[in-house]
Design an enzyme around this catalytic site. Structure first.
Site, mmCIF file in Angstrom:
data_model
loop_
_atom_site.group_PDB
_atom_site.id
_atom_site.type_symbol
_atom_site.label_atom_id
_atom_site.label_comp_id
_atom_site.label_asym_id
_atom_site.label_seq_id
_atom_site.Cartn_x
_atom_site.Cartn_y
_atom_site.Cartn_z
ATOM 1 N N ALA A 151 0.779 -1.237 0.000
ATOM 2 C CA ALA A 151 0.000 0.000 0.000
ATOM 3 C C ALA A 151 0.815 1.293 0.000
ATOM 4 O O ALA A 151 0.314 2.333 -0.413
ATOM 5 C CB ALA A 151 -0.927 -0.004 1.209
ATOM 6 N N ALA A 152 2.045 1.256 0.528
ATOM 7 C CA ALA A 152 2.780 2.514 0.733
ATOM 8 C C ALA A 152 3.334 3.063 -0.594
ATOM 9 O O ALA A 152 3.743 2.271 -1.449
ATOM 10 C CB ALA A 152 3.926 2.266 1.705
ATOM 11 N N PRO A 153 3.324 4.397 -0.794
ATOM 12 C CA PRO A 153 2.972 5.444 0.173
ATOM 13 C C PRO A 153 1.499 5.832 0.204
ATOM 14 O O PRO A 153 1.159 6.864 0.782
ATOM 15 C CB PRO A 153 3.823 6.621 -0.298
ATOM 16 N N GLY A 154 0.627 5.054 -0.410
ATOM 17 C CA GLY A 154 -0.795 5.243 -0.138
ATOM 18 C C GLY A 154 -1.608 5.975 -1.180
ATOM 19 O O GLY A 154 -2.764 6.309 -0.923
ATOM 20 N N LYS A 205 -2.945 4.774 -3.905
ATOM 21 C CA LYS A 205 -4.117 3.962 -4.261
ATOM 22 C C LYS A 205 -4.954 3.645 -3.023
ATOM 23 O O LYS A 205 -6.174 3.533 -3.109
ATOM 24 C CB LYS A 205 -3.684 2.696 -4.988
ATOM 25 N N ASP A 218 2.020 -2.863 4.188
ATOM 26 C CA ASP A 218 3.290 -2.803 3.447
ATOM 27 C C ASP A 218 4.366 -3.402 4.347
ATOM 28 O O ASP A 218 4.271 -3.316 5.575
ATOM 29 C CB ASP A 218 3.648 -1.342 3.097
ATOM 30 N N ASP A 250 4.837 -8.921 5.774
ATOM 31 C CA ASP A 250 5.130 -9.458 4.449
ATOM 32 C C ASP A 250 3.812 -10.011 3.907
ATOM 33 O O ASP A 250 3.235 -10.932 4.493
ATOM 34 C CB ASP A 250 6.179 -10.569 4.569
ATOM 35 N N ASP A 262 -0.825 -4.094 -5.780
ATOM 36 C CA ASP A 262 -0.044 -3.158 -6.607
ATOM 37 C C ASP A 262 1.412 -3.490 -6.300
ATOM 38 O O ASP A 262 2.042 -2.898 -5.435
ATOM 39 C CB ASP A 262 -0.409 -1.720 -6.219
ATOM 40 N N CYS A 295 3.999 -1.431 -12.470
ATOM 41 C CA CYS A 295 4.386 -0.341 -13.375
ATOM 42 C C CYS A 295 5.611 -0.800 -14.165
ATOM 43 O O CYS A 295 6.594 -0.075 -14.260
ATOM 44 C CB CYS A 295 4.633 0.948 -12.608
HETATM 45 C C1 LIG Z 1 4.440 -0.238 -6.305
HETATM 46 S S1 LIG Z 1 4.760 0.063 -4.619
HETATM 47 C C2 LIG Z 1 3.134 0.391 -3.993
HETATM 48 C C3 LIG Z 1 2.610 1.759 -4.310
HETATM 49 C C4 LIG Z 1 1.288 2.044 -3.622
HETATM 50 N N1 LIG Z 1 0.310 1.012 -3.956
HETATM 51 C C5 LIG Z 1 0.747 3.398 -3.984
HETATM 52 O O1 LIG Z 1 -0.099 3.494 -4.889
HETATM 53 O O2 LIG Z 1 1.135 4.400 -3.351
HETATM 54 C C6 LIG Z 1 5.074 -1.557 -3.989
HETATM 55 C C7 LIG Z 1 5.157 -1.611 -2.499
HETATM 56 O O3 LIG Z 1 5.288 -2.998 -2.125
HETATM 57 C C8 LIG Z 1 6.016 -3.046 -0.939
HETATM 58 N N2 LIG Z 1 6.470 -4.440 -0.761
HETATM 59 C C9 LIG Z 1 7.562 -5.061 -1.292
HETATM 60 N N3 LIG Z 1 7.602 -6.356 -0.919
HETATM 61 C C10 LIG Z 1 6.515 -6.563 -0.132
HETATM 62 C C11 LIG Z 1 6.011 -7.686 0.580
HETATM 63 N N4 LIG Z 1 6.626 -8.889 0.515
HETATM 64 N N5 LIG Z 1 4.884 -7.546 1.314
HETATM 65 C C12 LIG Z 1 4.262 -6.341 1.381
HETATM 66 N N6 LIG Z 1 4.688 -5.237 0.733
HETATM 67 C C13 LIG Z 1 5.793 -5.352 -0.027
HETATM 68 C C14 LIG Z 1 7.100 -2.004 -1.116
HETATM 69 O O4 LIG Z 1 7.600 -1.584 0.132
HETATM 70 C C15 LIG Z 1 6.328 -0.896 -1.855
HETATM 71 O O5 LIG Z 1 5.863 0.073 -0.957
#
Ligand SMILES: C[S@@+](CC[C@H](N)C(=O)[O-])C[C@H]1O[C@@H](n2cnc3c(N)ncnc32)[C@H](O)[C@@H]1O
Length: 310
Positions: A107-110, A112, A130, A157, A185, A238
């Protein structure tokens, strides 16, 4: 060879694709309907003297030709949020309803997450997860500025996601209490962000593509397991690499009881690919959407909608 040349055989117009990847990305904001209306934001931007152009596909998504999203007071008040145009797509495809239980797995940085909250009228339960604690503080800050109150934030995770920390019990079959809708995402090699981040290819390697694909498969499988029968999961990245897109879908279609479904996309794109190098994928991956930067003058994106078996 740059990573982009890898995709010449997939792209409809490789020249236009490469030219678009070299152009900077327009600044774009989304109207936050928890705090404001499109008309109110338009009035506020007029008062501020900030130029804006509504996009032709969504009344609440504006391009700011001469301004960056964070530099005006409608942003400070949480009426708008800077969010790349194409990045608005996955939440719209997930289409959460007020009162739903929704999990945003990465979700981060949020951007969506807060869009999902607005689509839910800030009601129901939204879990924003996240695994990166530092990035979660940006998510909390954005959620607060945008006035989101239906959000619970978790730091796990997503491959082993559990609702136990929230006081919810595991189900008899070892699953977790089901969500109506889940957004994945996923973390990815970010090839499609090259217009925003010209350094995106500095750390690119095929090894990274393969290792992140393994993580994506684990997260998407957990998302399917955590969704109620008949519920919806949207998978987005992306990036252009089929290893991180269609191959991940192909793996999950084999491993979990779910199917890909069609969806109406408000942006132009092309179907998912069923063959890449020596691999062939389930024919239904054509239901996914590949968006290349030259299609809509945006970043690159991949989006697919899955339905969990009844
Ligand atoms: C594409 S970014 C998300 C962007 C976010 N959805 C937004 O719209 O602001 C992918 C995210 O997945 C997180 N991530 C990576 N591996 C992960 C895992 N195993 N479990 C949960 N989150 C994970 C990363 O820290 C990152 O913030």
């Amino acid at each position: 060879m740059t990573p982009l040349e890898r995709y010449d055989s997939l792209v409809d117009d490789p020249e236009a694709f490469r030219r678009a990847c070299e152009r900077p990305l327009p600044s774009v904001v989304r109207v936050n309907t928890i705090k404001a209306t499109t008309d109110r934001v338009a009035d506020a931007l007029d008062t501020e003297g900030v130029d804006y152009e509504p996009t032709d596909w969504h009344p609440g998504v504006f391009r700011l030709p001469n301004d960056s999203p964070g530099r005006n007071w409608p942003h400070a008040h949480g009426w708008i949020h800077g969010q790349e145009e194409v990045s608005n797509l996955p939440a719209l495809v997930l289409d959460p309803q007020p009162g739903d239980r929704v999990w945003d797995a990465c979700a981060a940085p949020g951007s969506k997450t807060t869009q999902l909250a607005a689509l839910m009228d800030d009601s129901g339960l939204l879990v924003g997860n996240d695994n990166n604690l530092g990035r979660l503080s940006a998510l909390r800050h954005n959620a607060e500025r945008l006035g989101v109150t239906n959000l619970v934030v978790t730091n796990q995770d997503a491959r082993n996601f559990s609702l136990k920390p929230l006081g919810e019990r595991a189900t008899d079959d070892g699953g977790i209490d089901a969500f109506d809708r889940v957004l994945v995402d996923a973390p990815c090699s970010c090839e499609g962000t090259i217009r925003k981040n010209p350094d995106a290819f500095d750390t690119w390697s095929l090894d990274h593509v393969h290792s992140v694909a393994g993580v994506q498969k684990g997260i998407l499988r957990r998302a399917i397991q955590a969704t109620r029968p008949g519920g919806t999961v949207v998978y987005s990245t992306c990036t252009f690499a089929p290893e991180e897109n269609e191959a991940v879908l192909d793996h999950v279609l084999d491993a979990e009881d779910c199917r890909l479904v069609d969806f109406d996309a408000p942006l132009d794109g092309v179907p998912g690919v069923t063959e890449w190098q020596d691999e062939t994928y389930d024919p239904s991956v054509e239901k996914a959407l590949r968006i290349y930067p030259h299609h809509n003058d945006t970043g690159g994106f991949f989006c697919a909608k899955l339905e969990v078996a009844e």
